[in-house]
Enzyme design. Structure first.
Site, short mmCIF file in Angstrom:
data_model
loop_
_atom_site.label_atom_id
_atom_site.label_comp_id
_atom_site.label_asym_id
_atom_site.label_seq_id
_atom_site.Cartn_x
_atom_site.Cartn_y
_atom_site.Cartn_z
N TYR A 69 -12.32 9.72 11.78
CA TYR A 69 -12.82 8.69 10.86
C TYR A 69 -14.10 9.20 10.25
O TYR A 69 -14.96 9.71 10.97
CB TYR A 69 -13.10 7.37 11.61
CG TYR A 69 -11.86 6.60 12.00
CD1 TYR A 69 -10.61 6.89 11.46
CD2 TYR A 69 -11.94 5.55 12.91
CE1 TYR A 69 -9.49 6.17 11.83
CE2 TYR A 69 -10.82 4.82 13.28
CZ TYR A 69 -9.60 5.13 12.73
OH TYR A 69 -8.49 4.41 13.09
N ASP A 73 -9.38 -1.58 5.83
CA ASP A 73 -10.74 -1.86 5.37
C ASP A 73 -10.78 -2.96 4.32
O ASP A 73 -9.74 -3.32 3.78
CB ASP A 73 -11.35 -0.56 4.82
CG ASP A 73 -11.44 0.46 5.92
OD1 ASP A 73 -10.85 1.54 5.80
OD2 ASP A 73 -12.05 0.14 6.96
N ASP A 100 1.23 -12.52 6.63
CA ASP A 100 -0.21 -12.46 6.39
C ASP A 100 -0.96 -13.12 7.55
O ASP A 100 -0.72 -14.29 7.87
CB ASP A 100 -0.50 -13.20 5.07
CG ASP A 100 -1.97 -13.15 4.70
OD1 ASP A 100 -2.31 -13.48 3.55
OD2 ASP A 100 -2.79 -12.76 5.57
N GLY A 101 -1.87 -12.36 8.16
CA GLY A 101 -2.64 -12.88 9.29
C GLY A 101 -3.44 -14.11 8.93
O GLY A 101 -3.65 -14.99 9.78
N GLN A 158 0.85 -1.21 0.00
CA GLN A 158 0.00 0.00 0.00
C GLN A 158 0.88 1.26 0.00
O GLN A 158 2.07 1.20 0.31
CB GLN A 158 -0.91 0.00 1.23
CG GLN A 158 -0.17 -0.16 2.55
CD GLN A 158 -1.02 -0.81 3.64
OE1 GLN A 158 -2.26 -0.73 3.66
NE2 GLN A 158 -0.35 -1.45 4.59
N ASP A 212 -7.00 -5.67 14.23
CA ASP A 212 -6.96 -4.23 13.99
C ASP A 212 -6.61 -4.01 12.52
O ASP A 212 -5.46 -3.74 12.16
CB ASP A 212 -5.91 -3.59 14.91
CG ASP A 212 -5.71 -2.13 14.58
OD1 ASP A 212 -4.67 -1.56 15.00
OD2 ASP A 212 -6.57 -1.55 13.88
N GLN A 261 -7.76 2.72 19.88
CA GLN A 261 -6.86 1.70 20.43
C GLN A 261 -7.36 1.17 21.78
O GLN A 261 -7.28 -0.03 22.06
CB GLN A 261 -5.44 2.27 20.64
CG GLN A 261 -4.90 3.14 19.54
CD GLN A 261 -4.34 2.38 18.35
OE1 GLN A 261 -4.56 1.17 18.20
NE2 GLN A 261 -3.62 3.07 17.49
N1 LIG Z 1 -6.49 0.18 11.79
C1 LIG Z 1 -7.25 1.39 11.76
C2 LIG Z 1 -8.71 1.11 11.54
C3 LIG Z 1 -9.35 2.17 10.70
C4 LIG Z 1 -9.10 1.93 9.24
C5 LIG Z 1 -9.57 3.06 8.40
C6 LIG Z 1 -11.02 3.32 8.55
N2 LIG Z 1 -11.53 4.53 8.75
C7 LIG Z 1 -12.87 4.40 8.81
C8 LIG Z 1 -13.90 5.32 8.99
C9 LIG Z 1 -15.21 4.87 9.03
C10 LIG Z 1 -15.49 3.52 8.86
C11 LIG Z 1 -14.46 2.61 8.66
C12 LIG Z 1 -13.15 3.06 8.64
N3 LIG Z 1 -11.98 2.41 8.48
#
Ligand SMILES: NCCCCCc1nc2ccccc2[nH]1
Length: 294
Positions: free
Chosen positions: A228, A162, A140-141, A34, A159, A65
């Site tokens: 987020y 997406d 890889d998990g 990525q 964790d 977290q």
């Molecule tokens: N390891 C971090 C987890 C967040 C990943 C990125 C992300 N950001 C978000 C906002 C709304 C819904 C799902 C999401 N996923």
């Protein structure tokens, strides 16, 4: 990205984009998996971005977290062996380390660049790697869980980013089945489970799969993370068949005033407490209808 504003445009949230004012770009790279970027924001501290999606900011990472870690670990009496899948920034490790009952922490992160970048730019997050109980596996998990002996862990925390990108398989049924196998009876799993406002369909599919795979209990909880999109993100909390787990009433207290959580240099809890633990499972009606009906 040009100095000015970073706008988080993604097919994960069509028609909307959260923006943060950029002071300085600190790192830009492309790993085997990525695009990785770090920038200094004007008001949220440093920001970690993967494939154009904000993963954490220094100002509000605590909400994510602390909740993804303490919702599962405070729901069982004595977590000893914990597996973290993803979480390469080290923040979940920092939170797991607050539990003195924990004897061993495995972390499986696919992208070494995320680990290295976090250690360089987010020392207060990557501090989790300094705990002697931590073993880091770069890989890889999916493969890691397939190879894990049956009943290896008390808790697994996923964790992930997406379902669009490297984490796609972490949202599919075979992966959930491998987690159930790797957990002891009455063991718990907590996964990043998207937003009630944006992803009810994804959540519906995850719930359907989890109900088939995890024969203990299946619950959805959520937290607020201002950076987020939609301001909220959720978690699946599931347990395997065996000793009953009541996720809504924490049995293993680790509140801000509890000296155990103040241990070492990781500082006090900023977000999690036992009231917000229970409250996290209260759902708006539009979500309750989908999640609790299944
Ligand atoms: N390891 C971090 C987890 C967040 C990943 C990125 C992300 N950001 C978000 C906002 C709304 C819904 C799902 C999401 N996923």
């Amino acid at each position: 990205v040009i100095p000015g504003w970073f706008s988080e445009i993604s097919p994960m949230w069509p028609g909307e984009a959260h923006s943060l004012k950029v002071e300085k770009i600190l790192f830009q790279g492309k790993s085997d998996y990525q695009d990785v970027m770090v920038f200094q924001s004007a008001t949220y501290g440093k920001v970690l971005v993967l494939d154009g999606v904000i993963q954490l900011t220094e100002r509000d990472e605590c909400a994510y977290q602390e909740m993804i870690t303490h919702l599962p670990l405070c729901s069982i009496p004595n977590p000893k062996k914990v597996l973290v899948v993803g979480g390469g920034d080290g923040g979940v490790l920092r939170e797991v380390a607050r539990h003195s009952s924990v004897e061993h922490i495995d972390i499986c992160e696919i992208d070494k660049m995320v680990v290295d970048v976090s250690k360089e730019f987010f020392p207060d997050v990557a501090i989790g790697y300094e705990d002697p109980r931590v073993t880091l596996h770069i890989g890889d998990g999916v493969a890691f869980l397939k190879a894990a002996p049956e009943g290896s862990y008390d808790a697994v925390i996923v964790d992930s980013s997406d379902p669009i990108g490297p984490a796609q398989e972490l949202f599919e049924k075979p992966f959930f089945e491998s987690i159930a196998k790797a957990l002891r009876p009455g063991g718990v799993v907590c996964t990043q489970a998207e937003s009630m406002w944006l992803h009810m369909h994804i959540i519906e599919d995850i719930i359907t799969n989890c109900r088939q795979v995890f024969k203990g209990s299946v619950n959805y909880a959520w937290t607020t993370v201002p950076t987020y999109p939609s301001g909220v993100i959720g978690f699946m909390l599931c347990s395997t068949e065996g000793p009953e787990v009541d996720f809504k009433n924490p049995v293993n207290a680790i509140d801000a005033n509890d000296n155990e959580s103040q241990c070492k240099s990781v500082g006090p809890l900023k977000f999690y407490n036992r009231e917000i633990h229970s409250a996290a499972f209260c759902l708006p009606s539009f979500a309750k209808k989908v999640i609790e009906a299944k």
